[in-house]
Scaffold this active site. Structure first.
Site, PDB file in Angstrom:
ATOM      1  N   HIS A 464       0.836  -1.205   0.000  1.00 42.67           N
ATOM      2  CA  HIS A 464       0.000   0.000   0.000  1.00 42.67           C
ATOM      3  C   HIS A 464       0.877   1.264   0.000  1.00 42.67           C
ATOM      4  CE1 HIS A 464      -3.703   2.285   1.264  1.00 42.67           C
ATOM      5  NE2 HIS A 464      -2.770   3.117   1.687  1.00 42.67           N
ATOM      6  N   GLU A 465       1.791   1.338   0.945  1.00 42.22           N
ATOM      7  CA  GLU A 465       2.627   2.541   1.037  1.00 42.22           C
ATOM      8  C   GLU A 465       3.531   2.672  -0.177  1.00 42.22           C
ATOM      9  OE1 GLU A 465       1.725   4.706   2.980  1.00 42.22           O
ATOM     10  OE2 GLU A 465       0.496   3.434   4.278  1.00 42.22           O
ATOM     11  N   HIS A 468       1.592   4.380  -2.894  1.00 44.06           N
ATOM     12  CA  HIS A 468       1.666   5.842  -2.756  1.00 44.06           C
ATOM     13  C   HIS A 468       3.042   6.314  -3.239  1.00 44.06           C
ATOM     14  CE1 HIS A 468      -2.034   6.660  -0.663  1.00 44.06           C
ATOM     15  NE2 HIS A 468      -1.742   5.918   0.381  1.00 44.06           N
ATOM     16  N   HIS A 471       3.303   6.704  -6.907  1.00 46.70           N
ATOM     17  CA  HIS A 471       2.593   7.910  -7.335  1.00 46.70           C
ATOM     18  C   HIS A 471       3.538   9.123  -7.267  1.00 46.70           C
ATOM     19  CE1 HIS A 471      -1.684   9.941  -7.034  1.00 46.70           C
ATOM     20  NE2 HIS A 471      -1.143  10.083  -8.222  1.00 46.70           N
TER      21      HIS A 471
HETATM   22 ZN    ZN Z   1      -3.037   5.178   1.914  1.00 49.94          ZN
END
Ligand code: ZN
Length: 678
Positions: A464-465, A468, A471
């Site tokens: 998940h991290e 990010h 991105h």
């Molecule tokens: Zn998040």
């Protein structure tokens, strides 16, 4: 002597920075940024897109760099001194940003450019920048006549006070309650570790026996494991009635005041409601769309939730002769049923998820999708020896980003996991300035005899991290304020949540999920179990999230001035979502800090919204292959690299060819036609 924070730097010069450097650096950088703003607002030339909007976006860069170093450290490697500096510099930063928002000369120049926008022949990114800058003033009242401006300031001050009061009441209510238990049998069902924690807690307050409080680490395990139903009931009612005792800590009046002031503020600025105001800068756009979304989801999820409820009720009846399932039974019997169905133990999975293997796995997945190459490097200054540093390259060996990975807990680090950056990406004189991205987590440290082994939940957190992170790393925009994760916040979880999907795929797991001792690949029956258990009681969970979203909207999407009864308002909002009997003594709103203290007002729906996005986007990968180059390249070109340069719906449609639909989420969650018993 010389302050390393005030000498231009590329990667942050951590080893040279001392605590005493921060405050003078902030003071000087704020003064410099102020001078830059003054130069823009006082310029003699007529305002243009370049000399106003662009100049503003590139102003205060040194201040941004210093701020990110400082506040990142305050989260990941803090101490009393840094915390004290934070207390001192935060008001300076607030004052500086308020001075910009209230700078009428500056606003007039921005407005002049904004009023000409049709004739300026701007690119989509330039238009977005102009719109964003203009709105940051107009949404704070820059267009209002003096008298209304004054009222707006009063409302803001009053709201700040009320929100604080709301939060303080919730905290005081949480701390006020404690359940002192003196008979071990009252803790029946709790795992040894939880019992020990309860005993420790008692001891810390000079009590014998055990103590249960309303703090999550104490309350949640008790509700999940304690077999004493009467005690669960007592705890549940105590938890659910925070801020609802008709005393000094009661939050009902605060809620009525907050929602009325928010509405007044929105109307003052020309919006129909607070929700209309908030959603103007969200992918969902309007309250009507949020309602349509929540109601559509409700219609699809409710039959599954009802089936799951009936199953849970039957299970409780068979096991303990319970005739009416109550709220305080839910976590307890869910946990028991889950154990019965899956018997999935963290300890069983952990050997397959050695930290180094999982990191290699997320790198490998990124390589296969986006052609990224990762090189661990040792020549970059870092703030703690546990931090690892990487240079990331694309297929042409061009630098994509610098990546800091800080994975283990320590005293100066706050809990949880997050992505942040030390430098954002932008174009400067035709040169693409690459970003410095960081992931910070709290995974168990290796010992002399045992490596760091992750629970499956930690594996998905890492992915998940890192999502990010991608991105940020793959950003390719012109302006720093539109780069990377600077997107509408109901869009920001797409890159992170989508990456979690690879953790459940055989094709991805075989790249890294091998036993740390034997090298054996994770057995696929375990993978199937993980998948199935991840959607266990998803209908009930979805219904719960929808109910919170609807409650949030009921407070914010219409004029609240007729509302006088908080509990009644809540019952109306919950009418279609509550399967459990209502409890007279409790009220959700009076401790709903997300929307009355934090920043989630008119935004609670976004949890589910983001899931719809990631499920719909991942369905595209599933359709073409989870490592399909073409889909991955589209995702990179239209989503990951584009930051906030255009409306997220436009970006999404360019990637997907259509707007997101809820079907993929329903399917993934097993809500389409749920076979309840697996
Ligand atoms: Zn998040």
């Amino acid at each position: 002597m010389s302050n390393p924070l005030l000498i231009p730097f590329d990667t942050a010069p951590f080893s040279k920075i001392k605590n005493e450097h921060f405050k003078p650096a902030f003071i000087e950088a704020i003064a410099d940024a102020r001078a830059e703003i003054d130069a823009i607002s006082q310029a003699n030339e007529a305002p243009t897109f370049e000399n106003t909007i662009v100049a503003l976006d590139f102003s205060g860069q040194q201040l941004d760099r210093i701020s990110s170093v400082f506040f990142n450290l305050n989260s990941a490697e803090t101490n009393a001194e840094i915390q004290k500096i934070a207390q001192e510099v935060s008001p300076l930063l607030t004052e500086f940003s308020n001075d910009i928002t209230l700078n009428q000369d500056l606003f007039q120049r921005i407005k002049t450019v904004y009023d000409q926008k049709e004739t300026l022949d701007l690119t989509p990114e330039e238009s977005t920048l102009l719109e964003k800058r203009y709105k940051s003033f107009s949404r704070n009242g820059a267009n209002l006549p003096e008298e209304k401006k004054k009222r707006l300031r009063e409302i803001d001050a009053e709201l700040a006070k009320l929100k604080l009061q709301f939060g303080e009441n919730v905290l005081a209510e949480t701390n006020k309650y404690q359940k002192h238990l003196t008979q071990e049998s009252d803790l029946d069902g709790l795992p040894e570790g939880e019992k020990e924690a309860a005993a420790q807690l008692a001891k810390s307050k000079d009590l014998d026996g055990w103590l249960i409080t309303l703090d999550y680490p104490s309350y949640i395990p008790f509700m999940k494991y304690a077999s004493n139903r009467e005690l669960r009931k007592e705890l549940s009612i105590a938890f659910g009635s925070k801020g609802f005792h008709q005393d000094a800590l009661d939050n009902q009046e605060n809620i009525l005041k907050i929602t009325r002031l928010r509405h007044e503020r929105a109307v003052l600025l020309g919006y129909k409601s607070h929700a209309h105001f908030v959603l103007e800068e969200r992918m969902a756009e309007t309250p009507e769309k949020v309602y349509t979304f929540l109601n559509e989801l409700l219609e699809k999820a409710k039959p599954a939730a009802e089936r799951e409820f009936a199953e849970l009720e039957q299970f409780a009846k068979d096991l303990d002769g319970i005739s009416q399932l109550e709220k305080w039974d839910s976590a307890y019997y869910s946990e028991k049923l889950k154990q019965k169905l899956f018997n999935l133990d963290d300890e069983l999975l952990k050997p397959y998820f050695k930290l180094e293997n999982v990191i290699a796995g997320v790198f490998k997945v990124s390589e296969k999708l986006f052609g990224l190459q990762f090189e661990e490097v040792f020549d970059i200054d870092k703030y703690h020896e546990d931090v690892k540093t990487y240079r990331i390259y694309d297929a042409k060996k061009e630098l994509v980003a610098i990546f800091y990975a800080d994975f283990h807990p320590r005293a100066g680090k706050r809990g949880g996991a997050w992505m942040t950056s030390y430098k954002s990406q932008y174009l400067e004189n035709g040169k693409n300035i690459r970003p410095h991205i960081s992931n910070v987590c709290n995974f168990t440290k290796p010992t002399a005899s045992k490596p760091s082994l992750l629970t499956f939940n930690e594996v998905t957190t890492l992915f998940h991290e890192f999502g990010h992170g991608l991105h940020g790393m793959l950003a390719n925009t012109t302006y720093p304020s539109l780069s990377g994760t600077s997107v509408y916040w109901d869009f920001v979880e797409l890159p992170s949540q989508i990456l979690e999907n690879w953790c459940y795929e055989k094709e991805a797991l075989k790249l890294f999920a091998t036993h740390y001792q034997t090298g054996e690949l994770i057995p696929m029956e375990l993978v199937t179990k993980i998948k199935e258990s991840s959607t266990f009681q998803e209908g009930l969970a979805t219904l719960r999230q929808i109910s919170f979203g609807l409650l949030d909207m009921s407070w914010h999407a219409a004029d609240p001035s007729h509302i006088t009864d908080v509990k009644k308002q809540e019952e109306l909002a919950f009418i279609d979502t509550d399967l459990f009997p209502s409890i007279a003594e409790t009220c959700m709103s009076t401790s709903f800090s997300h929307i009355f203290q934090g920043g989630y007002s008119s935004g609670y729906y976004s949890y589910k919204w983001a899931e719809v996005l990631d499920a719909d986007a991942f369905a595209y990968f599933k359709e073409k292959g989870i490592f399909d180059k073409e889909v991955a390249t589209k995702f990179m070109d239209h989503v990951l690299s584009k930051g906030g340069t255009e409306n997220p719906m436009v970006l999404y449609k360019r990637f997907r060819g259509a707007e997101p639909k809820i079907e993929a989420l329903l399917e993934r969650a097993g809500l389409l036609d749920t076979p309840v018993n697996k």
